[in-house]
Each structure stands twice: as C-alpha cells, then as structure tokens.
Design a protein around this motif. Structure first.
Motif, PDB file in Angstrom:
ATOM      1  N   GLU A  93       0.833  -1.204   0.000  1.00  0.00           N
ATOM      2  CA  GLU A  93       0.000   0.000   0.000  1.00  0.00           C
ATOM      3  C   GLU A  93       0.869   1.257   0.000  1.00  0.00           C
ATOM      4  OE1 GLU A  93      -3.132   2.002   3.059  1.00  0.00           O
ATOM      5  OE2 GLU A  93      -3.431  -0.130   2.610  1.00  0.00           O
ATOM      6  N   ARG A  94       1.920   1.248   0.813  1.00  0.00           N
ATOM      7  CA  ARG A  94       2.831   2.387   0.842  1.00  0.00           C
ATOM      8  C   ARG A  94       3.569   2.530  -0.485  1.00  0.00           C
ATOM      9  NH1 ARG A  94       6.364   1.399   5.854  1.00  0.00           N
ATOM     10  NH2 ARG A  94       7.460   3.226   5.110  1.00  0.00           N
ATOM     11  N   LEU A  95       3.931   1.405  -1.092  1.00  0.00           N
ATOM     12  CA  LEU A  95       4.587   1.427  -2.396  1.00  0.00           C
ATOM     13  C   LEU A  95       3.649   2.031  -3.439  1.00  0.00           C
ATOM     14  CD1 LEU A  95       7.058   0.671  -4.127  1.00  0.00           C
ATOM     15  CD2 LEU A  95       6.037  -1.610  -4.388  1.00  0.00           C
ATOM     16  N   ALA A  96       2.392   1.687  -3.377  1.00  0.00           N
ATOM     17  CA  ALA A  96       1.407   2.250  -4.305  1.00  0.00           C
ATOM     18  C   ALA A  96       1.301   3.762  -4.120  1.00  0.00           C
ATOM     19  CB  ALA A  96       0.045   1.583  -4.104  1.00  0.00           C
ATOM     20  N   MET A  97       1.429   4.238  -2.885  1.00  0.00           N
ATOM     21  CA  MET A  97       1.397   5.678  -2.638  1.00  0.00           C
ATOM     22  C   MET A  97       2.605   6.351  -3.284  1.00  0.00           C
ATOM     23  SD  MET A  97      -0.009   5.607   1.322  1.00  0.00           S
ATOM     24  CE  MET A  97       0.639   7.210   1.685  1.00  0.00           C
ATOM     25  N   PHE A  98       3.755   5.707  -3.222  1.00  0.00           N
ATOM     26  CA  PHE A  98       4.944   6.259  -3.886  1.00  0.00           C
ATOM     27  C   PHE A  98       4.728   6.298  -5.392  1.00  0.00           C
ATOM     28  CE2 PHE A  98       7.473   5.843  -0.010  1.00  0.00           C
ATOM     29  CZ  PHE A  98       8.300   6.946  -0.135  1.00  0.00           C
ATOM     30  N   HIS A  99       4.116   5.261  -5.933  1.00  0.00           N
ATOM     31  CA  HIS A  99       3.843   5.245  -7.363  1.00  0.00           C
ATOM     32  C   HIS A  99       2.942   6.407  -7.747  1.00  0.00           C
ATOM     33  CE1 HIS A  99       1.452   4.102 -10.926  1.00  0.00           C
ATOM     34  NE2 HIS A  99       2.656   3.863 -11.399  1.00  0.00           N
ATOM     35  N   THR A 100       1.891   6.622  -6.980  1.00  0.00           N
ATOM     36  CA  THR A 100       0.968   7.725  -7.256  1.00  0.00           C
ATOM     37  C   THR A 100       1.693   9.065  -7.200  1.00  0.00           C
ATOM     38  OG1 THR A 100      -0.886   6.455  -6.394  1.00  0.00           O
ATOM     39  CG2 THR A 100      -1.168   8.845  -6.486  1.00  0.00           C
ATOM     40  N   ALA A 101       2.522   9.241  -6.177  1.00  0.00           N
ATOM     41  CA  ALA A 101       3.279  10.494  -6.040  1.00  0.00           C
ATOM     42  C   ALA A 101       4.252  10.674  -7.200  1.00  0.00           C
ATOM     43  CB  ALA A 101       4.022  10.514  -4.710  1.00  0.00           C
TER      44      ALA A 101
END
Length: 132
Positions: A93-101
């Motif tokens: 989930e945190r990795l997905a947030m980095f992807h979005t950013a």
C-alpha cells in the motif's frame, strides 16, 4: 555477479553518479557499501548499485532524502520472503502511494516541458520573423 565487489569509482561510473554524491548518500544512510577492503575502501555489489539507481531516479522528481530512505525500506521489506502477510500488504500500500506520487510529479514535469518547448518554439518563430 552479486558477489563481486567494486570500489566506489567503478560504482559511480556504472550508476552515473559522482563519487561525492555516493558518499553523501552513504552519510544520509541511503546506500551503505556492502563491505570495506583491508585498506578501508568502500566496496559495492550489484544490489548496492540497484539501490543507488533507485535514489538516482527519485532525485529529479524532487523526493526528499527521508522519502528515499522510506521507499528503500519498503523495497527491502518486500524483498524478504519472511515479511508477514499483513506487513507485506501495508508495504504494498505504501509502495502504491509512492507510485501515485511519482506519477503526479512526472505529469507535472511533462507540463513544464510542454511550456518550455512552447517558449523555445516562440523564440524560434521570432528569429525566423526577424531574419527576413
């Protein structure tokens, strides 16, 4: 090839960073050399170079050293098969947030590039207009 060690100069050349930058990233705790030679020289492996490459790619997107450190910790956690399922889910989930950013920052850079290209074209048009 992950077992082969290389000194900082070769690592810098392979990744496309300066020796000074790699030392800075070491001081910041982002990428530590895997070993030291008997003479105290930093020795890097392929996984170390992969970490440096991640940091290098994050830099132009404006990620902070803390954000870089956080992403590397996420990637480390996901790389270990022993990370429990619930923790893995949180890391993903945190990795997905980095992807979005990262994607948002790429989009912003594309917008800036389009503006810059428009300006350059405007200047070219002015050169052609006033060359006749």
């Amino acid at each position: 090839m992950t077992g082969r060690h290389m000194q900082i100069g070769e690592a810098a050349e392979r990744v496309g960073l300066s020796i000074r930058t790699i030392r800075h990233y070491e001081e910041a705790g982002l990428v530590l050399p895997s070993a030291r030679s008997e003479g105290g020289f930093r020795l890097y492996t392929e996984p170390d170079l992969a970490r440096l490459a991640v940091v290098k790619r994050m830099k132009p997107l404006g990620f902070t050293l803390d954000e870089m450190r956080d992403l590397l910790a996420i990637l480390d956690g996901l790389a270990h098969d022993t990370t429990p399922g619930a923790e893995r889910a949180a890391l993903r989930e945190r990795l997905a947030m980095f992807h979005t950013a990262a994607q948002a920052r790429v989009d912003a850079l594309r917008e800036q590039l389009a503006t810059a290209e428009g300006f350059a074209q405007q200047m070219q048009d002015q050169i052609e207009l006033h060359s006749s």
